[in-house]
Structure formats: structure tokens, C-alpha cells
Design a protein around this motif. Structure first.
Motif, PDB file in Angstrom:
ATOM      1  N   ALA A   1      -7.098 -10.594  20.720  1.00 25.98           N
ATOM      2  CA  ALA A   1      -6.546  -9.325  20.243  1.00 25.98           C
ATOM      3  C   ALA A   1      -5.703  -9.534  18.997  1.00 25.98           C
ATOM      4  N   ALA A   2      -4.915 -10.609  18.980  1.00 22.06           N
ATOM      5  CA  ALA A   2      -4.096 -10.901  17.808  1.00 22.06           C
ATOM      6  C   ALA A   2      -4.972 -11.178  16.593  1.00 22.06           C
ATOM      7  N   THR A   3      -6.068 -11.888  16.818  1.00 23.23           N
ATOM      8  CA  THR A   3      -7.015 -12.152  15.735  1.00 23.23           C
ATOM      9  C   THR A   3      -7.551 -10.843  15.176  1.00 23.23           C
ATOM     10  N   ALA A   4      -7.861  -9.910  16.067  1.00 21.42           N
ATOM     11  CA  ALA A   4      -8.427  -8.631  15.651  1.00 21.42           C
ATOM     12  C   ALA A   4      -7.418  -7.759  14.919  1.00 21.42           C
ATOM     13  N   VAL A   5      -6.152  -7.801  15.364  1.00 21.34           N
ATOM     14  CA  VAL A   5      -5.134  -6.925  14.767  1.00 21.34           C
ATOM     15  C   VAL A   5      -4.587  -7.502  13.467  1.00 21.34           C
ATOM     16  N   SER A   6      -4.105  -8.754  13.514  1.00 22.73           N
ATOM     17  CA  SER A   6      -3.449  -9.305  12.330  1.00 22.73           C
ATOM     18  C   SER A   6      -4.310 -10.290  11.553  1.00 22.73           C
ATOM     19  N   GLY A   7      -5.133 -11.079  12.248  1.00 27.54           N
ATOM     20  CA  GLY A   7      -5.983 -12.026  11.538  1.00 27.54           C
ATOM     21  C   GLY A   7      -6.984 -11.319  10.638  1.00 27.54           C
ATOM     22  N   SER A   8      -7.679 -10.341  11.190  1.00 23.93           N
ATOM     23  CA  SER A   8      -8.644  -9.547  10.420  1.00 23.93           C
ATOM     24  C   SER A   8      -8.002  -8.316   9.789  1.00 23.93           C
ATOM     25  N   GLY A   9      -6.796  -7.981  10.241  1.00 22.59           N
ATOM     26  CA  GLY A   9      -6.130  -6.753   9.830  1.00 22.59           C
ATOM     27  C   GLY A   9      -5.982  -6.523   8.340  1.00 22.59           C
ATOM     28  N   PRO A  10      -5.687  -7.555   7.526  1.00 24.09           N
ATOM     29  CA  PRO A  10      -5.554  -7.299   6.091  1.00 24.09           C
ATOM     30  C   PRO A  10      -6.778  -6.621   5.481  1.00 24.09           C
ATOM     31  N   ALA A  11      -7.971  -6.993   5.950  1.00 24.02           N
ATOM     32  CA  ALA A  11      -9.183  -6.356   5.417  1.00 24.02           C
ATOM     33  C   ALA A  11      -9.184  -4.858   5.719  1.00 24.02           C
ATOM     34  N   TYR A  12      -8.704  -4.485   6.917  1.00 24.38           N
ATOM     35  CA  TYR A  12      -8.647  -3.061   7.251  1.00 24.38           C
ATOM     36  C   TYR A  12      -7.656  -2.355   6.326  1.00 24.38           C
ATOM     37  N   MET A  13      -6.514  -3.000   6.093  1.00 26.75           N
ATOM     38  CA  MET A  13      -5.504  -2.401   5.224  1.00 26.75           C
ATOM     39  C   MET A  13      -6.025  -2.256   3.796  1.00 26.75           C
ATOM     40  N   PHE A  14      -6.749  -3.266   3.313  1.00 24.03           N
ATOM     41  CA  PHE A  14      -7.323  -3.176   1.972  1.00 24.03           C
ATOM     42  C   PHE A  14      -8.302  -2.009   1.881  1.00 24.03           C
ATOM     43  N   ARG A  15      -9.092  -1.841   2.935  1.00 20.67           N
ATOM     44  CA  ARG A  15     -10.061  -0.737   2.943  1.00 20.67           C
ATOM     45  C   ARG A  15      -9.331   0.612   2.941  1.00 20.67           C
ATOM     46  N   ILE A  16      -8.239   0.715   3.695  1.00 17.71           N
ATOM     47  CA  ILE A  16      -7.478   1.963   3.742  1.00 17.71           C
ATOM     48  C   ILE A  16      -6.847   2.250   2.379  1.00 17.71           C
ATOM     49  N   ILE A  17      -6.251   1.224   1.760  1.00 14.51           N
ATOM     50  CA  ILE A  17      -5.654   1.402   0.437  1.00 14.51           C
ATOM     51  C   ILE A  17      -6.711   1.863  -0.556  1.00 14.51           C
ATOM     52  N   ASP A  18      -7.865   1.228  -0.508  1.00 13.30           N
ATOM     53  CA  ASP A  18      -8.946   1.580  -1.431  1.00 13.30           C
ATOM     54  C   ASP A  18      -9.403   3.016  -1.211  1.00 13.30           C
ATOM     55  N   SER A  19      -9.457   3.436   0.052  1.00 12.35           N
ATOM     56  CA  SER A  19      -9.890   4.802   0.368  1.00 12.35           C
ATOM     57  C   SER A  19      -8.854   5.828  -0.095  1.00 12.35           C
ATOM     58  N   LEU A  20      -7.572   5.526   0.142  1.00 11.48           N
ATOM     59  CA  LEU A  20      -6.522   6.437  -0.332  1.00 11.48           C
ATOM     60  C   LEU A  20      -6.556   6.553  -1.855  1.00 11.48           C
ATOM     61  N   ALA A  21      -6.771   5.422  -2.530  1.00 11.43           N
ATOM     62  CA  ALA A  21      -6.840   5.438  -3.991  1.00 11.43           C
ATOM     63  C   ALA A  21      -8.040   6.251  -4.470  1.00 11.43           C
ATOM     64  N   GLU A  22      -9.154   6.107  -3.760  1.00  7.25           N
ATOM     65  CA  GLU A  22     -10.341   6.889  -4.128  1.00  7.25           C
ATOM     66  C   GLU A  22     -10.074   8.377  -3.966  1.00  7.25           C
ATOM     67  N   GLY A  23      -9.380   8.736  -2.881  1.00 12.69           N
ATOM     68  CA  GLY A  23      -9.026  10.137  -2.695  1.00 12.69           C
ATOM     69  C   GLY A  23      -8.126  10.638  -3.805  1.00 12.69           C
ATOM     70  N   GLY A  24      -7.143   9.810  -4.201  1.00  9.10           N
ATOM     71  CA  GLY A  24      -6.262  10.202  -5.294  1.00  9.10           C
ATOM     72  C   GLY A  24      -7.015  10.375  -6.591  1.00  9.10           C
ATOM     73  N   GLU A  25      -7.998   9.493  -6.816  1.00  9.11           N
ATOM     74  CA  GLU A  25      -8.804   9.573  -8.024  1.00  9.11           C
ATOM     75  C   GLU A  25      -9.627  10.860  -8.049  1.00  9.11           C
ATOM     76  N   GLU A  26     -10.192  11.209  -6.897  1.00 11.60           N
ATOM     77  CA  GLU A  26     -10.988  12.441  -6.822  1.00 11.60           C
ATOM     78  C   GLU A  26     -10.127  13.689  -7.011  1.00 11.60           C
ATOM     79  N   CYS A  27      -8.816  13.522  -6.772  1.00 10.20           N
ATOM     80  CA  CYS A  27      -7.898  14.647  -6.963  1.00 10.20           C
ATOM     81  C   CYS A  27      -7.247  14.648  -8.349  1.00 10.20           C
ATOM     82  N   GLY A  28      -7.682  13.731  -9.235  1.00 10.51           N
ATOM     83  CA  GLY A  28      -7.237  13.791 -10.612  1.00 10.51           C
ATOM     84  C   GLY A  28      -6.420  12.631 -11.138  1.00 10.51           C
ATOM     85  N   LEU A  29      -6.065  11.682 -10.292  1.00 10.44           N
ATOM     86  CA  LEU A  29      -5.302  10.523 -10.757  1.00 10.44           C
ATOM     87  C   LEU A  29      -6.228   9.475 -11.368  1.00 10.44           C
ATOM     88  N   ASP A  30      -5.678   8.660 -12.270  1.00 13.73           N
ATOM     89  CA  ASP A  30      -6.464   7.512 -12.714  1.00 13.73           C
ATOM     90  C   ASP A  30      -6.431   6.453 -11.615  1.00 13.73           C
TER      91      ASP A  30
END
Length: 266
Positions: A165-194
Motif C-alpha cells: 500500500a505504501a508503494t502504491a500511495v507514495s512510491g508511485s504517488g509522484p506520477a499521480y501528482m504529476f498527472r494531476i498538475i498537468d491536468s490542472l494546467a491543461e484546464g487553465g490553458e483551455e480557460c485562457g492562461l498560457d
């Protein structure tokens, strides 16, 4: 930290992050061995690591051995290492899915083993490492491992049954966070931000939110309620998340990674 001699078998990304964090401590002597002579030479030059020509040579020079190789390589490495081990050695493994029992079975009887699961934010000193001890490791061994991995972030001691479980949450977790950041940024871009601005907003917001949770004063759900105004923008965003079952998707993400961690031992 008292004077330590630490040897890394494998000098890949996680090893380099840990070496970087430890290399500033004059009380630590660091040795390394890698099948890739070029990789080892590069690490030795960058971090003042003593390059070893063999696994056996490394074992002679250190008291703590860190197995920082791929899971499928552990059995082969232990085959070479076994005859060089003695009672003074502490073995620390960062190999995902490899149990302390597996390492103990491939080491001399009574060998002391600590299993850890660090993650890549160790590169910026913000790693999260889960630790558990094997059948013969002592409280002092666990403390030594904590001190080592505290050099690259935070640590948590858990039972080995929780390591998948720890491997799934924190070991692999950074990849999930990167994907979330990228998705939020994409949403911001679609709403007019660079893109650059949107990514900065998303990443810094995630960092700040994480620090608020880590302060321990309030739970994540309490913090959600605090920032959510009825009829406001946050409520609208949360409603969209619920409609798309984002929460359940993340739960299933962790479960899938934990399941794969279990499979690695088979």
C-alpha cells in the motif's frame, strides 16, 4: 548521525537522490558499485563516491549495504553478495515488491534486513520513505535507516504487510501528482492562461495544499469545507470532480498499483 560507511549496489536515480542528500555529511563514507562502469564513474565524480570494482569489494568496505537495483535483479545480486556478508552488515533494500523474507532467504542466517520504499521527490529533499524491518533487524537498525532516509525527506515506519500500500500511495504517488498538475494546467490553458503560468499555478497550489495537510491541524476534508463557499467557484469545481468520479478513480489507482506490487513477488 554517528560515523557510517554506506555502500550502494546500483547507482540509478533513487540511489543518486540519496547519495546527494548524504554526501554533505562528513560523518558518512559512501561507496558504490554498478554494472555500468560509466554510470558509476559519473556518480563517483559528482558526489565523491568511492567506486568499487565488485560487490564483494564493496561489502568489505562498508557496514551498511543499500540494494538499489531493480526487483528482478535482487536474486542475482544476493547470489554474488551472500558469501561476502557477515554479522556486522545491515542490508537495506529499496526494491519494490521484494520482501525482507526473500532477502533473508538469500543471505546468511540471521542477516539483518530493512525494507524501504522511497520516492522521487527525494531529488529535491522532499522524499517520502516507508520503512519496515525484517525478522532479525533491531530497533537500532531501524533508527539508522530512518536517519539515512531523513536526509532526503520524511520517513514513516510501518508493518511489512503495509508496504504494498505504501508503494502504491507514495512510491508511485509522484506520477499521480504529476498527472494531476498537468491536468490542472491543461484546464487553465483551455480557460485562457498560457501553459507556463497555468503549470506554475497548479504546482505551487499543490505544494501549498500539501503543506497545509502536513501541518496536522486539520484533515483534508476539513480543509475542503473551509475553502468551499456555497454557490461559489470551488463548489462548482468539486461538483464536476464528483460527476466524473475523480475520487473513486484515484482510489482505484492506488489499489491497482498495490496489486501490481504484490505481483512482483510472485
Amino acid at each position: 548521525m554517528s560515523r557510517l560507511s554506506i555502500g550502494f549496489i546500483g547507482t540509478g536515480r533513487i540511489a543518486q537522490a540519496l547519495i546527494s542528500g548524504l554526501s554533505h555529511d562528513p560523518n558518512i563514507v559512501i561507496c558504490g558499485y554498478d554494472k555500468s562502469h560509466d554510470a558509476l564513474h559519473s556518480v563517483a565524480l559528482q558526489y565523491n563516491v568511492q567506486a568499487e570494482e565488485s560487490i564483494e569489494g564493496l561489502a568489505r568496505d562498508v557496514s551498511i549495504i543499500i540494494l538499489s537495483v531493480k526487483p528482478y535483479q535482487v536474486a542475482e545480486v544476493m547470489g554474488e553478495l551472500k558469501h561476502a556478508l557477515h554479522g556486522e552488515h545491515l542490508i537495506i533494500s529499496v526494491a519494490a515488491g521484494i520482501s525482507t523474507g526473500f532477502i533473508e532467504a538469500n543471505a546468511p542466517e540471521g542477516s539483518r534486513v530493512i525494507r524501504v520504499m522511497p520516492n522521487t521527490p527525494a531529488f529535491v529533499g522532499e522524499g517520502m520513505t516507508a520503512l519496515c524491518k525484517g525478522a532479525h533487524a533491531t530497533a537500532d537498525d531501524l533508527l539508522a535507516a530512518e536517519q539515512i532516509f531523513n536526509a532526503i525527506g520524511k520517513t514513516a515506519v510501518i508493518d511489512e504487510s503495509g508496504m504494498d500500500a505504501a508503494t502504491a500511495v507514495s512510491g508511485s504517488g509522484p506520477a499521480y501528482m504529476f498527472r494531476i498538475i498537468d491536468s490542472l494546467a491543461e484546464g487553465g490553458e483551455e480557460c485562457g492562461l498560457d501553459r507556463q503560468t497555468a503549470q506554475l499555478l497548479a504546482a505551487q497550489t499543490m505544494l501549498g495544499a500539501a503543506k497545509m495537510v502536513l501541518s496536522g491541524r486539520k484533515s483534508p476534508e476539513d480543509l475542503v469545507r473551509e475553502v468551499t463557499t456555497p454557490g461559489g467557484t470551488t463548489e462548482a469545481g468539486l461538483k464536476a470532480m464528483d460527476e466524473h468520479e475523480v475520487r473513486q478513480a484515484l482510489v482505484e489507482t492506488v489499489k491497482a498499483a498495490a496489486s501490481r506490487s504484490k505481483e512482483l513477488m510472485k
